[in-house]
Design an enzyme around this catalytic site. Structure first.
Site, mmCIF file in Angstrom:
data_model
loop_
_atom_site.group_PDB
_atom_site.id
_atom_site.type_symbol
_atom_site.label_atom_id
_atom_site.label_comp_id
_atom_site.label_asym_id
_atom_site.label_seq_id
_atom_site.Cartn_x
_atom_site.Cartn_y
_atom_site.Cartn_z
ATOM 1 N N ASP A 147 -52.168 -6.808 28.043
ATOM 2 C CA ASP A 147 -51.125 -7.014 29.056
ATOM 3 C C ASP A 147 -51.199 -8.496 29.414
ATOM 4 O O ASP A 147 -52.051 -8.909 30.193
ATOM 5 C CB ASP A 147 -51.377 -6.142 30.281
ATOM 6 C CG ASP A 147 -50.361 -6.386 31.383
ATOM 7 O OD1 ASP A 147 -49.169 -6.552 31.064
ATOM 8 O OD2 ASP A 147 -50.760 -6.438 32.557
ATOM 9 N N GLU A 185 -47.776 -6.189 25.167
ATOM 10 C CA GLU A 185 -46.512 -5.984 25.873
ATOM 11 C C GLU A 185 -45.572 -7.154 25.600
ATOM 12 O O GLU A 185 -45.996 -8.311 25.570
ATOM 13 C CB GLU A 185 -46.755 -5.847 27.378
ATOM 14 C CG GLU A 185 -45.493 -5.506 28.148
ATOM 15 C CD GLU A 185 -45.747 -5.227 29.614
ATOM 16 O OE1 GLU A 185 -44.766 -5.266 30.381
ATOM 17 O OE2 GLU A 185 -46.899 -4.973 30.002
ATOM 18 N N ASP A 200 -54.127 -4.682 35.882
ATOM 19 C CA ASP A 200 -53.845 -5.333 34.595
ATOM 20 C C ASP A 200 -54.610 -4.680 33.447
ATOM 21 O O ASP A 200 -54.093 -4.560 32.335
ATOM 22 C CB ASP A 200 -54.165 -6.825 34.677
ATOM 23 C CG ASP A 200 -53.257 -7.554 35.648
ATOM 24 O OD1 ASP A 200 -52.050 -7.624 35.390
ATOM 25 O OD2 ASP A 200 -53.753 -8.024 36.690
#
Length: 178
Positions: free
Chosen positions: A8, A72, A144
């Protein structure tokens, strides 16, 4: 059996999550955050942050020996400068994976939420809850890190879906079942 490193990305905090997929079961291997902030007295420059992200992801690859890498995608933020920095952080992580010879898969936030929660518009708390449930964790990882684990879970589930679809396609000829 595959080991998936999920990322991420962020220019200040980059979450990572590592899972092992064995058949239809997922096993938690590790997670955390790469903090690219420096100190209040000496903040890091963008170049230093990107180097830190690259080097840290390279270390994670050495430590966990993943066979797959998922990250991502950039979403369009209201602030173009933030979107550019996010894109650069992603690039630093992707280069580390590419240098290690890992295949790189990219997923949108909506795809990740859909795969993990079943709702592409899910809230962060729902994603965290499902990560804990799917990986049978004792406590909730930091936001996160949980997002990075969700990226890895999304990839694992997407890979399984693709295998199912290819198996179904092999069983048909001109749209008919064999």
């Amino acid at each position: 059996m595959s080991v998936i490193l999920g990322i991420d990305p962020g220019s200040r905090l980059t979450g990572y999550g590592v899972i092992q997929k064995h058949g239809r079961k997922f096993h938690y291997l590790g997670s955390g955050c790469i903090r690219a902030t420096g100190t209040s007295a000496k903040p890091l420059s963008l170049a230093e942050k990107l180097r830190l992200i690259h080097d840290s992801v390279s270390e994670l690859i050495t430590q966990f020996s993943p066979t797959e890498f998922a990250i991502e995608q950039v979403f369009m933020a209201k602030n173009p400068d933030s979107a550019l920095k996010l894109g650069q952080a992603r690039g630093a992580a992707i280069v580390a994976a590419a240098r290690a010879g890992l295949p790189v898969a990219e997923y949108s936030a909506r795809q990740i939420k859909q795969a993990v929660v079943g709702n592409g518009g899910a809230e962060k708390e729902q994603v965290q809850h499902m990560v804990v449930a799917l990986l049978n964790l004792q406590k909730t990882p930091q936001a996160d890190a949980a997002d990075a684990l969700a990226v890895a879970l999304c990839h694992a589930q997407s890979a399984e879906s693709m295998l199912k679809m290819s198996g179904a396609a092999r069983k048909t000829v001109r749209g008919r079942l064999r």
